[in-house]
Design a protein around this motif. Structure first.
Motif, PDB file in Angstrom:
ATOM      1  N   GLU A 241       0.846  -1.187   0.000  1.00 39.46           N
ATOM      2  CA  GLU A 241       0.000   0.000   0.000  1.00 39.46           C
ATOM      3  C   GLU A 241       0.886   1.242   0.000  1.00 39.46           C
ATOM      4  O   GLU A 241       1.756   1.400   0.866  1.00 39.46           O
ATOM      5  CB  GLU A 241      -0.906   0.005   1.229  1.00 39.46           C
ATOM      6  CG  GLU A 241      -1.896   1.146   1.274  1.00 39.46           C
ATOM      7  CD  GLU A 241      -3.042   0.984   0.282  1.00 39.46           C
ATOM      8  OE1 GLU A 241      -3.757   1.976   0.037  1.00 39.46           O
ATOM      9  OE2 GLU A 241      -3.207  -0.142  -0.252  1.00 39.46           O
ATOM     10  N   ARG A 250      -5.670   3.960   8.143  1.00 41.16           N
ATOM     11  CA  ARG A 250      -5.356   3.498   6.777  1.00 41.16           C
ATOM     12  C   ARG A 250      -4.808   2.070   6.819  1.00 41.16           C
ATOM     13  O   ARG A 250      -5.118   1.248   5.943  1.00 41.16           O
ATOM     14  CB  ARG A 250      -4.331   4.457   6.168  1.00 41.16           C
ATOM     15  CG  ARG A 250      -3.933   4.122   4.731  1.00 41.16           C
ATOM     16  CD  ARG A 250      -4.968   4.562   3.727  1.00 41.16           C
ATOM     17  NE  ARG A 250      -4.512   4.284   2.370  1.00 41.16           N
ATOM     18  CZ  ARG A 250      -3.738   5.123   1.656  1.00 41.16           C
ATOM     19  NH1 ARG A 250      -3.364   6.288   2.177  1.00 41.16           N
ATOM     20  NH2 ARG A 250      -3.389   4.806   0.429  1.00 41.16           N
ATOM     21  N   THR A 254      -6.593  -1.215   5.010  1.00 40.40           N
ATOM     22  CA  THR A 254      -5.868  -2.126   4.120  1.00 40.40           C
ATOM     23  C   THR A 254      -5.991  -3.575   4.583  1.00 40.40           C
ATOM     24  O   THR A 254      -6.208  -4.490   3.767  1.00 40.40           O
ATOM     25  CB  THR A 254      -4.384  -1.715   4.058  1.00 40.40           C
ATOM     26  OG1 THR A 254      -4.286  -0.360   3.615  1.00 40.40           O
ATOM     27  CG2 THR A 254      -3.610  -2.618   3.116  1.00 40.40           C
TER      28      THR A 254
END
Length: 358
Positions: A241, A250, A254
């Motif tokens: 990522e 975040r 993911t």
């Protein structure tokens, strides 16, 4: 040398008869020899007995052998002296020089082989070059140009397990060395370190996932981060990522996307970064029944699988390419992750890519 039909005792008997008064002509007619032969015997053996004649012939034969040996050794020395400026190491080189010596100096094959320390079988050997050698060289050049960080081990494993080529590793390595494709080994400083805790090896897939971050810059100088997630069992890369900022939320997003098509792990191994010790991340792991295993501060070797994976990424494409946008980074990372899992050999899997390993 022609052998006389008269023995030493017969020659001495004829000479004694001549000394006793028998005419030379009569002796020559009686024994079937010429006058020249008789006088040659008398000049050479006069006053000797049979034992001295035998010893004289032995010395003559030994002297002839010594002269022959001296001539051969001198000729060998001249041949070798002429070839001193060349590096004679390989049997093929020595064979070529021996053949050149036979042609230029008209020496025997036996002498030339002795001079250059090869067998006559090696001298007469005719190399049987196979068309596969050119194909192997072409494949190796193509692999090393495309993957500049690959050494012989990865190249051979790719040819054996991915391309399904059955070439012998010694043959491939010989061509690899002749092409001078060897990687330069940088010397390392040896530092005294404390013995780290042993790295825990997983025994089945989805037992331990490792997480870590990487950093780099775009062409305009902006810094970006990469979140790497791997399955430690087969060293399989799960996700890469990319983002300018990858906070805990975040990271959780993911991992949730990853769990949509992948079974959850028992353990997540990571360092003590702020994203991993945050309350959100700890709460998410507890809700999914996943245990977080933090490594000791300053002990990256306890998370060696992801660190080794980071190095592979760094030398394969992160430090090799300069990207303009974050979208380019993400697209290239996705393509490289497929290549890593399906085509790039991994020594931990016996030379097979992660998804080809059992």
């Amino acid at each position: 040398m022609k052998t006389s039909k008269f023995t030493d005792s017969q020659i001495m008997s004829i000479l004694k008869q001549a000394e006793s008064g028998t005419p030379v002509a009569t002796l020559c007619r009686e024994h079937g020899m010429s006058n020249a032969t008789f006088y040659k015997w008398r000049a050479k053996y006069g006053g000797m007995d049979a034992s001295l004649i035998t010893r004289l012939k032995e010395l003559e034969a030994e002297n002839a052998k010594l002269k022959k040996m001296y001539a051969e050794e001198r000729l060998k020395a001249e041949i070798i002296q002429e070839a001193m400026f060349k590096k004679v190491v390989k049997p093929s080189c020595r064979r070529q020089m021996a053949q050149q010596a036979v042609g230029d100096h008209a020496v025997s094959i036996r002498l030339a082989c002795r001079a250059f320390s090869i067998s006559e079988t090696c001298y007469r050997y005719q190399s049987k070059l196979n068309d596969d050698n050119a194909l192997i060289a072409e494949q190796l050049i193509e692999l090393t140009e495309e993957n500049t960080d690959w050494g012989f081990g990865l190249c051979f494993s790719y040819l054996r397990h991915v391309e399904k080529c059955g070439w012998n590793h010694k043959r491939v390595y010989r061509i690899y060395c002749e092409l001078a494709l060897n990687l330069r080994i940088k010397p390392r400083r040896r530092l005294k370190r404390h013995v780290p805790e042993p790295l825990k090896e997983p025994t089945h897939p989805n037992q331990v996932w490792s997480l870590d971050f990487m950093h780099d810059q775009l062409s305009d100088g902006r810094s970006y981060r990469l979140l790497n997630v791997i399955d430690d069992y087969r060293r399989e890369g799960l996700v890469i990522e990319a983002g300018f900022s990858l906070p805990a939320l975040r990271v959780i997003r993911t991992l949730n996307q990853l769990l949509e098509w992948r079974d959850k792990p028992l353990v997540i191994r990571c360092d003590n970064g702020p994203e991993f010790i945050s309350h959100e991340f700890v709460r998410w792991a507890a809700e999914h029944g996943i245990r977080i295993e933090y490594i000791q501060p300053g002990k990256p070797q306890q998370n060696a699988y992801i660190e080794r994976y980071n190095r592979t990424m760094r030398y394969s494409w992160v430090s090799k390419h300069l990207f303009d946008t974050l979208e380019q980074v993400q697209d290239y990372a996705t393509q490289w992750l497929w290549h890593y899992n399906h085509e790039r050999p991994h020594q931990a899997n016996g030379g097979k890519p992660p998804l080809m390993a059992a």
